[in-house]
Design a protein around this motif. Sequence first.
Motif, mmCIF file in Angstrom:
data_model
loop_
_atom_site.group_PDB
_atom_site.id
_atom_site.type_symbol
_atom_site.label_atom_id
_atom_site.label_comp_id
_atom_site.label_asym_id
_atom_site.label_seq_id
_atom_site.Cartn_x
_atom_site.Cartn_y
_atom_site.Cartn_z
ATOM 1 N N UNK A 199 -10.883 19.159 10.220
ATOM 2 C CA UNK A 199 -11.889 18.912 11.218
ATOM 3 C C UNK A 199 -11.168 18.254 12.526
ATOM 4 N N UNK A 200 -9.786 18.054 12.495
ATOM 5 C CA UNK A 200 -9.287 17.537 13.742
ATOM 6 C C UNK A 200 -9.357 16.058 13.547
ATOM 7 N N UNK A 201 -9.687 15.440 12.500
ATOM 8 C CA UNK A 201 -10.254 13.968 12.765
ATOM 9 C C UNK A 201 -8.933 13.403 12.013
ATOM 10 N N UNK A 202 -8.666 11.935 12.420
ATOM 11 C CA UNK A 202 -7.724 11.116 11.625
ATOM 12 C C UNK A 202 -8.328 10.020 11.025
ATOM 13 N N UNK A 203 -7.865 9.506 9.819
ATOM 14 C CA UNK A 203 -8.457 8.400 9.029
ATOM 15 C C UNK A 203 -7.517 7.641 8.817
ATOM 16 N N UNK A 204 -7.997 6.112 9.158
ATOM 17 C CA UNK A 204 -6.916 5.052 8.713
ATOM 18 C C UNK A 204 -7.675 4.047 7.865
ATOM 19 N N UNK A 205 -7.187 3.599 6.942
ATOM 20 C CA UNK A 205 -7.866 2.587 6.152
ATOM 21 C C UNK A 205 -6.882 1.246 6.115
ATOM 22 N N UNK A 206 -7.699 0.113 6.112
ATOM 23 C CA UNK A 206 -7.105 -1.120 5.873
ATOM 24 C C UNK A 206 -7.693 -1.646 4.716
ATOM 25 N N UNK A 207 -6.892 -2.700 4.066
ATOM 26 C CA UNK A 207 -7.625 -3.200 3.045
ATOM 27 C C UNK A 207 -8.062 -4.718 3.427
ATOM 28 N N UNK A 208 -9.141 -4.971 3.330
ATOM 29 C CA UNK A 208 -9.628 -6.399 3.473
ATOM 30 C C UNK A 208 -9.472 -7.384 2.334
ATOM 31 N N UNK A 209 -8.542 -8.252 2.677
ATOM 32 C CA UNK A 209 -8.258 -9.339 1.658
ATOM 33 C C UNK A 209 -8.742 -10.823 1.919
ATOM 34 N N UNK A 210 -8.967 -11.304 0.583
ATOM 35 C CA UNK A 210 -9.591 -12.864 0.986
ATOM 36 C C UNK A 210 -9.015 -13.787 -0.229
ATOM 37 N N UNK A 211 -8.791 -14.929 0.363
ATOM 38 C CA UNK A 211 -8.224 -15.998 -0.628
ATOM 39 C C UNK A 211 -9.118 -17.071 -0.608
ATOM 40 N N UNK A 212 -9.621 -17.612 -1.748
ATOM 41 C CA UNK A 212 -10.527 -18.757 -1.869
ATOM 42 C C UNK A 212 -9.635 -19.318 -2.758
ATOM 43 N N UNK A 213 -8.782 -19.098 -3.653
ATOM 44 C CA UNK A 213 -8.115 -20.114 -4.305
ATOM 45 C C UNK A 213 -6.704 -19.644 -4.445
ATOM 46 N N UNK A 214 -5.560 -20.297 -4.004
ATOM 47 C CA UNK A 214 -4.313 -19.571 -4.103
ATOM 48 C C UNK A 214 -3.638 -19.832 -5.263
ATOM 49 N N UNK A 215 -2.596 -18.858 -5.502
ATOM 50 C CA UNK A 215 -1.819 -19.076 -6.858
ATOM 51 C C UNK A 215 -1.023 -20.255 -6.808
ATOM 52 N N UNK A 216 -0.776 -20.879 -8.097
ATOM 53 C CA UNK A 216 0.028 -22.494 -7.920
ATOM 54 C C UNK A 216 1.166 -22.197 -8.512
ATOM 55 N N UNK A 217 1.594 -20.907 -9.221
ATOM 56 C CA UNK A 217 2.660 -21.022 -10.029
ATOM 57 C C UNK A 217 3.815 -20.981 -9.156
ATOM 58 N N UNK A 265 -6.394 -8.482 6.732
ATOM 59 C CA UNK A 265 -6.286 -7.102 6.698
ATOM 60 C C UNK A 265 -5.007 -6.540 6.429
ATOM 61 N N UNK A 266 -4.663 -5.646 5.546
ATOM 62 C CA UNK A 266 -3.324 -5.168 5.397
ATOM 63 C C UNK A 266 -3.334 -3.565 5.404
ATOM 64 N N UNK A 267 -2.477 -3.060 6.015
ATOM 65 C CA UNK A 267 -2.288 -1.514 6.045
ATOM 66 C C UNK A 267 -1.758 -1.412 4.389
ATOM 67 N N UNK A 268 -2.322 -0.655 3.523
ATOM 68 C CA UNK A 268 -1.823 -0.644 2.244
ATOM 69 C C UNK A 268 -0.582 0.230 2.144
ATOM 70 N N UNK A 269 -0.314 1.044 3.171
ATOM 71 C CA UNK A 269 0.883 1.621 3.036
ATOM 72 C C UNK A 269 2.161 0.777 3.234
ATOM 73 N N UNK A 270 1.823 -0.499 3.827
ATOM 74 C CA UNK A 270 2.685 -1.547 3.771
ATOM 75 C C UNK A 270 3.042 -2.426 2.584
ATOM 76 N N UNK A 271 3.884 -1.771 1.637
ATOM 77 C CA UNK A 271 3.616 -2.349 0.137
ATOM 78 C C UNK A 271 4.093 -3.688 0.088
ATOM 79 N N UNK A 272 5.062 -3.942 0.992
ATOM 80 C CA UNK A 272 5.712 -5.363 0.993
ATOM 81 C C UNK A 272 4.959 -6.317 1.264
#
Lengths: 92, 210
Positions: free
Chosen positions: B36-54, B170-177
């Motif tokens: 349809x001549x359209x472009x779609x972009x998705x970003x993942x919205x991330x949230x942290x309430x308790x970080x990893x401690x290890x 917000x992270x572009x999920x294509x950026x795996x690192x």
Amino acid sequence: MPNPRRYTMDNQAVLRRIFRELLHVSEKDFGDNLSPSSVPAWDSISHLALYHALEQEFGVTFSIGEILSMDSVSAIKCFLRNKGVEFPEAPE
Amino acid sequence: MKLSVLRRKQRSFRNLLRRRDTQGLRESLSLNLSRWGMRRVDYLLLRCRAPGEEIPAELPEVELSSLTPEDIPACAGIEGKSPDVFRRRLESGDAGIGIRLRGSLVGYAWLNRREAIIPEMNVSMPLEENAVYLYNGVIREDLRLRGLYGFFLLHLLRDETARGISVYAAVDPRNRKSLGTHLGAGFEPVGRLRQTRIGSKIVFGPTWPT
């Protein structure tokens, strides 16, 4: 001052285990050329965990210059060798 | 694509949005948009309430401190952006955090306590109370993937969550690192920011739980 592991036949196996547990690298894929670009799980957080695991397992301490230069398995082995940890030489 | 078809599609999106029909929205957007001549972009919205401690948050000779106007030239040099960008951020009240190696600035990240803005998508989202949005985290190119950003993230997350503040990113999920670093530090996916563009026009930009 930590006491480095001078030599055991297991040093290579320990390194393989660290890479398997932290970076999900299988035995068959492990090699000196592995780098952050070739290992999907080798990201910034994994790098922190990696250098801490190396320090604990081999009883050594890395400088910030060494930590920032750990960009392959061969570089890691080089730094460990300089601290008295022995690895079999790679075949010519 | 004919304009009438385009308008009908837009009306359909709006109706689905009004009915909060997220499944319908997903299905509508899962059409072959390029057809349809359209472009779609998705970003993942991330949230942290308790970080990893290890993972120990330790790096010798690396320090974190607030960015000041004196740091602006160094920031501009790291990312190749205009110094005005960073000056405006400081003036707007956003907090900049510098990542310093032996005293030299080698990276930075910014915190917005009012709203989450993704300039690449032209999307903004008001933040809940006691939340902060982390954006534009950058490390000097030759020092990336060496633990510096991970060190910063672990410290930030531990400091903020200890005060009861949630951290969003917000992270572009294509950026795996980048995604791996955020998830490893303790972030969790809480939504998806999706935008559909027709040319330069934004058709749709909602957030919903994944």
